[in-house]
Structures are given as C-alpha cells and as structure tokens.
Design an enzyme around this catalytic site. Structure first.
Site, PDB file in Angstrom:
ATOM      1  N   LYS A   1     -12.990   6.990  -4.428  1.00 14.21           N
ATOM      2  CA  LYS A   1     -12.604   7.660  -3.289  1.00 14.21           C
ATOM      3  C   LYS A   1     -12.803   9.042  -3.233  1.00 14.21           C
ATOM      4  O   LYS A   1     -12.944   9.781  -2.279  1.00 14.21           O
ATOM      5  CB  LYS A   1     -10.904   7.432  -2.924  1.00 14.21           C
ATOM      6  CG  LYS A   1     -10.858   5.855  -2.716  1.00 14.21           C
ATOM      7  CD  LYS A   1      -9.599   5.725  -2.259  1.00 14.21           C
ATOM      8  CE  LYS A   1      -9.043   4.143  -2.131  1.00 14.21           C
ATOM      9  NZ  LYS A   1      -7.782   3.653  -1.681  1.00 14.21           N
TER      10      LYS A   1
ATOM     11  N   ASP B   1      -5.699   4.662   4.568  1.00 10.96           N
ATOM     12  CA  ASP B   1      -4.437   4.076   3.794  1.00 10.96           C
ATOM     13  C   ASP B   1      -3.232   4.418   4.302  1.00 10.96           C
ATOM     14  O   ASP B   1      -2.424   3.674   4.388  1.00 10.96           O
ATOM     15  CB  ASP B   1      -4.623   4.452   2.371  1.00 10.96           C
ATOM     16  CG  ASP B   1      -5.711   3.956   1.487  1.00 10.96           C
ATOM     17  OD1 ASP B   1      -6.354   2.703   1.993  1.00 10.96           O
ATOM     18  OD2 ASP B   1      -6.444   4.395   0.810  1.00 10.96           O
TER      19      ASP B   1
END
Ligand code: ATR
Length: 274
Positions: free
Chosen positions: A66, A103
């Site tokens: 990420k 997220d």
C-alpha cells in the site's frame, strides 16, 4: 474489449476480492475480468507497469504494497494522502495513475450503515497503531466522534499517529494499562493479533452493554478479541467482513461509476467462508 482489474499482493492467493468484484459486476450486468496478481517484494512497480501495458484499468492493492502504491501514484486523493497508503489504483488513458484509499470509507459504512451504529458523539477506542489504523483514522474522525483514543503496545507509534491526525479531530494516544477504569462506545481491534489467534492486552472493563466491539480481521468463528468482548457482555460484536466488502464496493464505484449493492455479497461470502 473486457475491462481488466486485479488485486496485487504478496501473498495474494487467499484474497476474496475477485469473488466480490465478480459478484458486483454480475449484479450490475457488467462484463469485467478481475484476477489475482502476485508480485515479489521489490518488483511491485514492474508488475504494475506490465499490467498497465496489457491494458489493465485498475488495481486493488493489499499487503505489503500500500505504501509502494502511494509512492507510484501520480495523483492522490486527500484521504490517500492522509493515510499515506493506497489500496485502489486507477489507470487513465493519458497515462496518469490515480491513488485512493477506500479502507476508511469501508469501515465507516459497515459500522454506520450496515450495523446501524452512528459514530458521531461516541467515545471510540482503536487498538493498534500500524498501517491499518493510519488507513481508517481520517474517515472515522470525519464522522465527528466525541473522542478517539489510540492504544498501542509501542506508545510512540500511537503518539505519532495522534499527532499526524490532530487537525482532523479529538485524538489521543495511550498505553494499554491507561485503559484501566475507562469504557468506550466503540472498540475497534486494528492490531494484527487475531491473525495469530491472540488478542491485545486490554484490561477488563472497557466494554459495556452499549459497546460495539469491532475486529478488522474476519474469521469463521469469533476472534479471541470478540470472544473476550462477548465474555464481558459487550452490546454488539462484528468482524471485518463487512468492511472488506464495503472497501471493495467503493473501489468498484471509483472504477465503474456505479455503487454496487453489498449486503447480498457479504452474506454470500459469509457462507463461502463457513
Ligand atoms: P498493519 O499494517 O496491519 O496495521 P503493523 O503495522 O505491523 O500492521 O501493525 C500491527 C499492529 O498490531 C501494531 O499496532 C502492533 O503493535 P506494536 O506497534 O506495538 O508492534 C500490534 N500488535 C501486534 N501484535 C501484538 C500483540 N501481541 N499485542 C499487542 N499489539 C500487537
């Protein structure tokens, strides 16, 4: 030509993202191809560039990439910049790489919409101070809780996160022992302990009959953290399966411009995992 997407990670074989995105596409009557893409550590960018060269339209990014995806993006949304992590990449015709992080929206939608638990005005406790927390703190603070307390074994990491997000709302950092005698409306386990069938060292008494105990990890039965919350009569228990599907739904919306229905897919996935 069928639009191509994938989830890139290491490992990636366990990923449920292809199942979720294929169900979204089916429900919307859209023709997409969504696969799993493995990358050796250190070869992330190379694998992404090859995918783009083959006409790939977008990637979901999972551990441990990420941060790499954030650095590779030519443009970042505010929420991805605050998280310093990207889980959704979009490749444009003119060669730009758009980085976003879904997220935080995923966990907020699961808690507020699916579980029907508003965050506004609540006392929130987050356990852990790693990348998982950095990814969700901004959107949680945007819901205007009364306060967010971050508890972590390594206090300095919690302090650094609290400092980083100080402009987003009321956020403080503590060690686990400082939680003694305190209780919270929402307790989110964002440590990696559930993956090792363990739980963080929380003192007794943090849960009440009004507390939602939420584990960002999902599993077949209750995680040790959720078992502990249940034993302490927490009002509500939830694992991270709903968050997984909601963050995927937000990626799908970014790519395809349509918000997919999530509840049916979450229920199907629960059955697949049972
Ligand atoms: P992620 O990116 O998934 O958040 P990470 O950055 O490795 O992963 O963070 C893992 C989190 O779980 C950290 O907050 C870690 O605490 P430390 O910062 O003190 O290492 C927490 N964690 C892992 N094992 C733990 C344990 N046995 N007890 C308490 N916290 C634990």
């Amino acid at each position: 030509m069928t639009d191509r997407y994938a989830v890139i990670g290491n490992p990636v074989s366990h990923s449920q993202s292809p199942f979720i995105h294929n169900e979204f596409a089916k429900a919307n009557g859209e023709d997409i191809r969504y696969e799993k893409l493995f990358a050796e550590v250190g070869r992330f960018e190379e694998v992404v560039r090859a995918f783009i060269a083959q006409g790939g339209k977008g990637l979901n990014v999972t551990l441990p990439f990420k941060g790499n995806a954030c650095r590779m993006s030519t443009e970042l949304t505010d929420r991805a910049r605050a998280a310093e992590a990207v889980n959704t990449l979009t490749f444009t015709e003119d060669g730009r790489i758009l980085g976003d992080n879904t997220d935080g929206v995923g966990i907020v939608r699961d808690i507020v919409d699916n579980l029907d638990v508003p965050i506004v005005g609540k006392q929130v406790l987050i356990l852990g101070a790693g990348g998982a927390v950095r990814g969700v703190l901004g959107p949680i603070l945007a819901e205007k809780p009364a306060s967010v307390t971050i508890a972590n074994r390594t206090l300095i990491k919690a302090e650094s996160l609290a400092h980083h997000f100080a402009d987003h709302g009321s956020v403080s950092a503590v060690g686990y022992e400082d939680l003694r005698g305190k209780h919270f409306d929402l307790v989110i386990n964002a440590t990696s302990t559930s993956l090792n069938n363990d739980l963080p060292p929380i003192p007794p008494g943090i849960f009440t009959a009004r507390t939602l105990a939420y584990d960002m990890v999902y599993s077949k039965g209750l995680t040790p953290f959720l078992k502990r919350a249940q034993a302490e009569n927490a009002g509500m228990l939830a694992d991270g399966l709903g968050m997984l599907v909601e963050q995927a739904a937000e990626s799908y919306r970014i790519w395809r411009g349509r918000q997919p229905e999530t509840r049916k897919v979450t229920n199907m996935l629960r059955e697949v995992l049972a």
